[in-house]
Design an enzyme around this catalytic site. Structure first.
Site, short mmCIF file in Angstrom:
data_model
loop_
_atom_site.label_atom_id
_atom_site.label_comp_id
_atom_site.label_asym_id
_atom_site.label_seq_id
_atom_site.Cartn_x
_atom_site.Cartn_y
_atom_site.Cartn_z
N ASP A 160 42.19 4.80 -46.08
CA ASP A 160 43.04 5.88 -46.34
C ASP A 160 43.67 6.00 -44.76
OD1 ASP A 160 44.11 8.43 -45.88
OD2 ASP A 160 43.19 9.06 -48.25
N ARG B 275 48.82 5.55 -59.80
CA ARG B 275 50.34 5.57 -60.27
C ARG B 275 50.64 3.95 -60.14
NH1 ARG B 275 49.83 10.02 -61.35
NH2 ARG B 275 50.93 11.66 -60.62
N GLU C 89 55.96 2.55 -67.01
CA GLU C 89 54.76 3.44 -67.53
C GLU C 89 54.42 2.76 -69.04
OE1 GLU C 89 52.12 6.93 -67.91
OE2 GLU C 89 53.45 6.05 -66.14
N HIS D 288 47.62 5.83 -70.16
CA HIS D 288 47.55 7.15 -69.27
C HIS D 288 46.78 8.23 -69.72
CE1 HIS D 288 50.14 9.14 -65.92
NE2 HIS D 288 48.80 9.45 -65.71
#
Length: 326
Positions: free
Chosen positions: A176, A237, A265, A284
């Site tokens: 990160d 994502r 998606e 999802h």
């Protein structure tokens, strides 16, 4: 908000609590701020209680809501509807993203443990042979003891995954760009760059936001850095991963994947990812599902109660963090 989900979010007890906190009609649901009958209600609204499917709060919408001072979102990301006009008006924003992060982290934890245990592979093997196999010899690389797990993104979900993995005998690596060495030490993880994380880890779990700089961060080159038999877990994502490159690696059988989000998606019907034995593909669902919606509702109702009593939000959306959040 998505009308069909409102009864799932707010059961009768929560609806009663909502009406006890605010003067409103719980049957009035707006999925279009320009629809007939909505403009008059918007003009007198002090607070918006929002959920998935909230339309954008454009300057034109806000011009028709002169009294609006706060938005309480009973779901995670607010990026789909919060605009610069909200910040310019000084509207206070709250999100139930913390509440939604927990089921995502729980899902990731479960999939990491099952991936290292080779649970799906052994299931399929057992189904095929329907008899005795030398499991210890055939799966000598299975198990969670001293496995390396890479967490991409020390986000609210990433940090929850780190906390959930803490009791296990694993080595945790984190990438990160906003995490410094001292923070990594406090989390009990090793801070590494992205390439090193991919090259060293048995499981790579993605928890970064979709930003221009994170698009396809897992590309063909980084996929090839991952060891044979490693597993990619994506509950963040779909845009973080180059789908074409990942599909090629998975079709070859070299890597495994748990994909709760993809790009697009909904994959086309002829995508190989639906049928590959080394892929767990879910629609999802890692975030709040079913009864877990009530956790987000309770979080949002708690925020409304704070607002009603003049207290600050416990889970505010901060402008300075907005651009790099999910």
């Amino acid at each position: 908000m998505q009308r069909d989900l409102l009864p799932l979010l707010l059961d009768p007890a929560r609806t009663d609590r909502l009406t006890g906190l605010a003067d409103l009609d719980p049957t009035l649901v707006a999925d279009d701020f320009t629809a007939d009958g909505i403009a008059a209600e918007l003009a007198r609204a002090d607070v918006l209680f929002t959920f998935w499917g909230c339309p954008p709060l454009t300057p034109e919408v806000l011009a028709g809501a002169p009294r609006l001072r706060a938005v309480v979102h009973a779901a995670g990301s607010v990026k789909n509807f919060v605009t610069d006009a909200c910040w310019e008006r000084g509207i206070a924003l709250s999100s139930a993203a913390d509440a939604n992060a927990l089921p995502v982290a729980e899902y990731a934890l479960a999939m990491i443990l099952l991936a290292n245990k080779r649970a799906l592979t052994t299931r399929d093997r057992y189904r095929a042979v329907r008899g005795q196999v030398s499991w210890q010899h055939e799966y000598r690389d299975a198990g969670n003891y001293r496995r390396r797990v890479g967490i991409v993104g020390a986000s609210r979900t990433g940090r929850r995954v780190i906390a959930l993995l803490a009791p296990y005998d694993m080595e945790l690596l984190v990438h990160d760009p906003y995490l410094d060495t001292a923070q990594a030490r406090a989390l009990g993880v090793e801070r590494v760059d992205m390439d090193e994380l991919c090259a060293r880890c048995d499981v790579v779990s993605l928890h970064a936001p979709a930003l221009p700089e994170t698009r396809h961060m897992i590309d063909e080159r980084r996929l090839k850095l991952m060891p044979d038999g490693a597993t990619l877990v994506n509950t963040a994502r779909g845009a973080l991963v180059d789908t074409d490159a990942l599909t090629r690696e998975l079709t070859s059988g070299r890597l495994n994947a748990v994909l709760d989000v993809t790009e697009p998606e909904i994959l086309p019907p002829d995508s190989p990812l639906y049928d590959l034995d080394n892929v767990v593909l879910t629609p999802h669902i890692a975030g709040s599902l079913g009864g877990e919606l009530h956790r987000m509702a309770d979080s949002a109702l708690d925020e409304l109660e704070r607002l009603a009593h003049g207290r600050p939000f416990a889970h505010p959306v901060i402008r300075e963090q907005f651009e790099r959040s999910a």
